[in-house]
Design a protein around this motif. Structure first.
Motif, PDB file in Angstrom:
ATOM      1  N   TYR A 157      -7.313  -0.793  -0.747  1.00  0.00           N
ATOM      2  CA  TYR A 157      -6.494   0.350  -1.173  1.00  0.00           C
ATOM      3  C   TYR A 157      -7.354   1.512  -1.660  1.00  0.00           C
ATOM      4  O   TYR A 157      -7.129   2.663  -1.284  1.00  0.00           O
ATOM      5  CB  TYR A 157      -5.502  -0.054  -2.261  1.00  0.00           C
ATOM      6  CG  TYR A 157      -4.642   1.113  -2.699  1.00  0.00           C
ATOM      7  CD1 TYR A 157      -3.661   1.616  -1.854  1.00  0.00           C
ATOM      8  CD2 TYR A 157      -4.839   1.740  -3.927  1.00  0.00           C
ATOM      9  CE1 TYR A 157      -2.880   2.709  -2.227  1.00  0.00           C
ATOM     10  CE2 TYR A 157      -4.078   2.822  -4.302  1.00  0.00           C
ATOM     11  CZ  TYR A 157      -3.101   3.303  -3.444  1.00  0.00           C
ATOM     12  OH  TYR A 157      -2.347   4.388  -3.810  1.00  0.00           O
ATOM     13  N   SER A 168      -7.193   5.194  -0.070  1.00  0.00           N
ATOM     14  CA  SER A 168      -6.264   6.015  -0.853  1.00  0.00           C
ATOM     15  C   SER A 168      -6.524   7.505  -0.681  1.00  0.00           C
ATOM     16  O   SER A 168      -5.587   8.308  -0.695  1.00  0.00           O
ATOM     17  CB  SER A 168      -6.337   5.635  -2.338  1.00  0.00           C
ATOM     18  OG  SER A 168      -7.635   5.840  -2.845  1.00  0.00           O
ATOM     19  N   ILE A 181       0.843  -1.198   0.000  1.00  0.00           N
ATOM     20  CA  ILE A 181       0.000   0.000   0.000  1.00  0.00           C
ATOM     21  C   ILE A 181       0.878   1.248   0.000  1.00  0.00           C
ATOM     22  O   ILE A 181       0.617   2.212  -0.734  1.00  0.00           O
ATOM     23  CB  ILE A 181      -0.953  -0.008   1.207  1.00  0.00           C
ATOM     24  CG1 ILE A 181      -2.047  -1.054   1.010  1.00  0.00           C
ATOM     25  CG2 ILE A 181      -1.583   1.381   1.409  1.00  0.00           C
ATOM     26  CD1 ILE A 181      -2.984  -1.213   2.181  1.00  0.00           C
ATOM     27  N   THR A 195      -5.127  -6.091  -0.494  1.00  0.00           N
ATOM     28  CA  THR A 195      -4.726  -4.794  -1.047  1.00  0.00           C
ATOM     29  C   THR A 195      -5.777  -4.264  -2.012  1.00  0.00           C
ATOM     30  O   THR A 195      -6.160  -3.083  -1.956  1.00  0.00           O
ATOM     31  CB  THR A 195      -3.372  -4.912  -1.769  1.00  0.00           C
ATOM     32  OG1 THR A 195      -2.373  -5.372  -0.842  1.00  0.00           O
ATOM     33  CG2 THR A 195      -2.943  -3.569  -2.340  1.00  0.00           C
TER      34      THR A 195
END
Length: 226
Positions: free
Chosen positions: A215, A219, A76, A211
């Motif tokens: 993510y 993000s 990440i 992930t």
């Protein structure tokens, strides 16, 4: 081993740095900003903590092969900050774990962990860094799983298994542990092929799925303050 480790770290950092420069997306202008350093430290600390929570996968590998989720913060961080940051996070994570569990045998094991982790992070983050889309992220993660599986077999065959075999009574004991899981194991090559390779495929596939799932959701938090 220390010299070899530092040489490998330098080589991987150089590879990641060149990739960022070629892609012309080094947003920090070739240097870490305070925010970027703080995020690297955060991801490294989280990764080191996650390394403490590990579990075996019976029927796949002997009990001394254990899965942890410490690569999730590493990848990440690499997706958010770039390949160089990913390698730095991986390295700092290993240093922190050595500080907690530092022994001569642990050093060799963590060297192997670093190389295998880097083999996952570098191709995954470079492919994603080139074009930041979900499709490219998945492509990068698949490439990372393949690369780390191959590198993991090589590291085990030529570094880890010979070292631990010499340290703990011979390579035959390690092969016997593999045979107890799968009767087909009768050599280091077969051990790597049907024990190490499936173990790494499972481990890094789990990391990849997690992930992909989280993510995108986090993000926007990583972009705050830019």
């Amino acid at each position: 081993m220390v010299v070899i480790t530092l040489a490998v770290v330098a080589l991987l950092l150089a590879l990641a740095f060149v990739a960022e420069r070629v892609l012309k997306k080094d947003e920090a202008g070739g240097s870490f900003k305070v925010r970027k350093l703080a995020m690297v430290a955060m991801f490294s600390a989280i990764s080191a903590v996650l390394m403490l929570f590990e579990f075996p996968i019976p029927f796949i590998a002997p009990g001394f092969y254990k899965i942890d989720l410490s690569e999730v913060p590493v990848i990440i961080g690499a997706f958010a900050l770039g390949p160089v940051a990913g390698i730095v996070i991986e390295f700092v994570k290993i240093l922190l774990n050595l500080f907690i569990n530092g022994t001569s045998s642990a050093f060799v094991g963590e060297f192997g962990n670093f190389v295998v982790g880097a083999a996952f992070v570098i191709p995954a983050s470079i492919l994603y860094f080139a074009k930041k889309t979900k499709k490219r992220a998945i492509m990068g993660l698949v490439a990372g799983v393949i690369t780390t599986t191959v590198i993991g077999c090589l590291v085990n065959a030529f570094v880890l298994l010979p070292f631990y075999g010499a340290a703990f009574g011979g390579i035959d004991k390690i092969i016997a542990a593999g045979t107890a899981v799968n009767p087909a194991v009768n050599s280091v090559f077969v051990f790597c092929l049907i024990i190490v390779a499936p173990f790494n495929i499972i481990k890094f596939s789990i990391v990849s799925v997690i992930t992909v799932l989280i993510y995108h959701k986090i993000s926007y938090l990583l972009k705050m303050g830019k």
